[in-house]
Enzyme design. Sequence first.
Site, mmCIF file in Angstrom:
data_model
loop_
_atom_site.group_PDB
_atom_site.id
_atom_site.type_symbol
_atom_site.label_atom_id
_atom_site.label_comp_id
_atom_site.label_asym_id
_atom_site.label_seq_id
_atom_site.Cartn_x
_atom_site.Cartn_y
_atom_site.Cartn_z
ATOM 1 N N PHE A 11 0.853 -1.268 0.132
ATOM 2 C CA PHE A 11 0.049 0.013 0.061
ATOM 3 C C PHE A 11 0.860 1.289 0.106
ATOM 4 C CE2 PHE A 11 -2.553 3.474 1.762
ATOM 5 C CZ PHE A 11 -3.674 3.330 1.008
ATOM 6 N N ASP A 58 9.281 2.484 1.969
ATOM 7 C CA ASP A 58 7.818 3.202 2.296
ATOM 8 C C ASP A 58 7.760 2.880 3.882
ATOM 9 O OD1 ASP A 58 5.480 3.988 3.140
ATOM 10 O OD2 ASP A 58 4.347 3.251 1.324
ATOM 11 N N LYS A 75 2.440 9.558 8.526
ATOM 12 C CA LYS A 75 1.711 9.171 9.689
ATOM 13 C C LYS A 75 2.058 10.018 11.031
ATOM 14 C CE LYS A 75 -1.305 5.703 7.645
ATOM 15 N NZ LYS A 75 -0.699 4.938 6.406
HETATM 16 C C1 LIG Z 1 -0.713 5.055 5.017
HETATM 17 C C2 LIG Z 1 -0.031 4.683 4.099
HETATM 18 C C3 LIG Z 1 0.266 5.685 3.023
HETATM 19 C C4 LIG Z 1 -0.526 6.615 2.506
HETATM 20 O O1 LIG Z 1 -0.397 7.585 3.491
HETATM 21 P P1 LIG Z 1 -1.488 9.072 3.401
HETATM 22 O O2 LIG Z 1 -1.039 10.016 4.391
HETATM 23 O O3 LIG Z 1 -2.808 8.316 3.712
HETATM 24 O O4 LIG Z 1 -1.314 9.646 1.788
HETATM 25 C C5 LIG Z 1 1.401 5.279 2.229
HETATM 26 N N1 LIG Z 1 2.170 4.297 2.485
HETATM 27 C C6 LIG Z 1 1.934 3.135 3.729
HETATM 28 C C7 LIG Z 1 2.698 2.176 3.891
HETATM 29 C C8 LIG Z 1 0.745 3.625 4.321
HETATM 30 O O5 LIG Z 1 0.710 2.883 5.431
#
Ligand SMILES: *Cc1c(COP(=O)(O)O)cnc(C)c1O
Length: 402
Positions: free
Chosen positions: A138, A223, A252
Amino acid sequence: MDNAAIVSRGEKYVMRTYGRYPMALVRGEGARVWDADGNEYLDFVSGLAVNSLGHCHPRVVEAIREQAGRLIHCSNLYWIEPQVELARLLVENSALDKVFFCNSGAEANEAAIKLARKYAKEHRGPESYEIITMRRSFHGRTLATLTATGQEKFHHGFAPLPPGFRYVPFNDLSSLRAAVGPRTCAVMLEPVQGEGGVYAANKDYLQAVRALCDDEGLLLIFDEVQCGLGRTGYLFAYQYYEVEPDILTLAKALAGGVPIGAMLAKERAASAFAPGDHASTFGGNPLATAAGVAAFKALLQEGLVENARVLGQYFYQQLEGLAREFPQFIEVRGRGLLLGVEIDGPAGEVVAACQERGLLINSLHGHVLRFLPPLIVTREDIDRAVTILKEALHEVLGQGQK
Ligand SMILES: *Cc1c(COP(=O)(O)O)cnc(C)c1O
């Protein structure tokens, strides 16, 4: 307004992109939140891994108050002291050299994708633009990060998607090796997959991915939007794996609840961006970065990374204990305080039964329970959560049979 009033007004005016629980949260303190009817909850969702310091951490609240009275926004035409300070803290505590600030995880990944393409055009040739990502990954909801996300259910209805992404199974080196070709420019992955169902990379796999990227001249992008910043019991997840990425994305938890994103890169990669190549009006604004400086210092100075490691192990053991009691438990997964339990049963109903008893958790794909307690969580909080979870599991799954 009470829960019912806020929910009915929301259904009338707010666009329906979320399946929300029928309640409104109005206040939070530490690991607890309260809804508009005055019910108290132990919060093991933490705003989806955002409120790692708990709700309204005093140092973050104070930094926001102070900065709001001084300067809220001024654009990136000028230097901003809190932005510079947060960049310094991130660089001096990581293996990366330079920071670009934005406002979310998706934007941080978008920036990483752009930087990887720009770098590859200069170092590998004009036809190198493809980024290999993982199944069950994701990376966000913008068109490029949505396409980077290796889950078809998120793509549905949004074609045509931007070209330049291909997917391989996670933790499978030979599939990755087979997918690399002249068009490849980078490999992008979450060291611990969150949204996809809580799957941690194997250590030897990530080390082999690093070696493959070095051999092929590819950038490695981690990520860590969800798994970074102490969540796995390491300040950055890559530290557990002893593998340094070329590009690292964060968001986050970075500013204690205030919207922010960051894309960090090693100097070699970072230098592919020149002035004008990328920008964000709000990126690194004084308010968000002042909150970020306070949040990052609290994370380091209050022993929270260590707490995540120790209590993550404790929580994992408690969940393994429940697994002995419930044959419907398929697997307990994750690292630190990013934990998941796959069950043979309706995870959504377990979430609802926990909520009725005062515990907020989250479910994924209908059969995975995800736990994201704040890093300030105590042993007592975990014991209480496990007691509630056990009752909820008995209600939904019936008595254990083992
Ligand atoms: C939540 C998340 C995103 C996206 O972040 P947003 O602030 O909602 O755009 C991207 N990568 C990972 C691994 C995430 O958990």
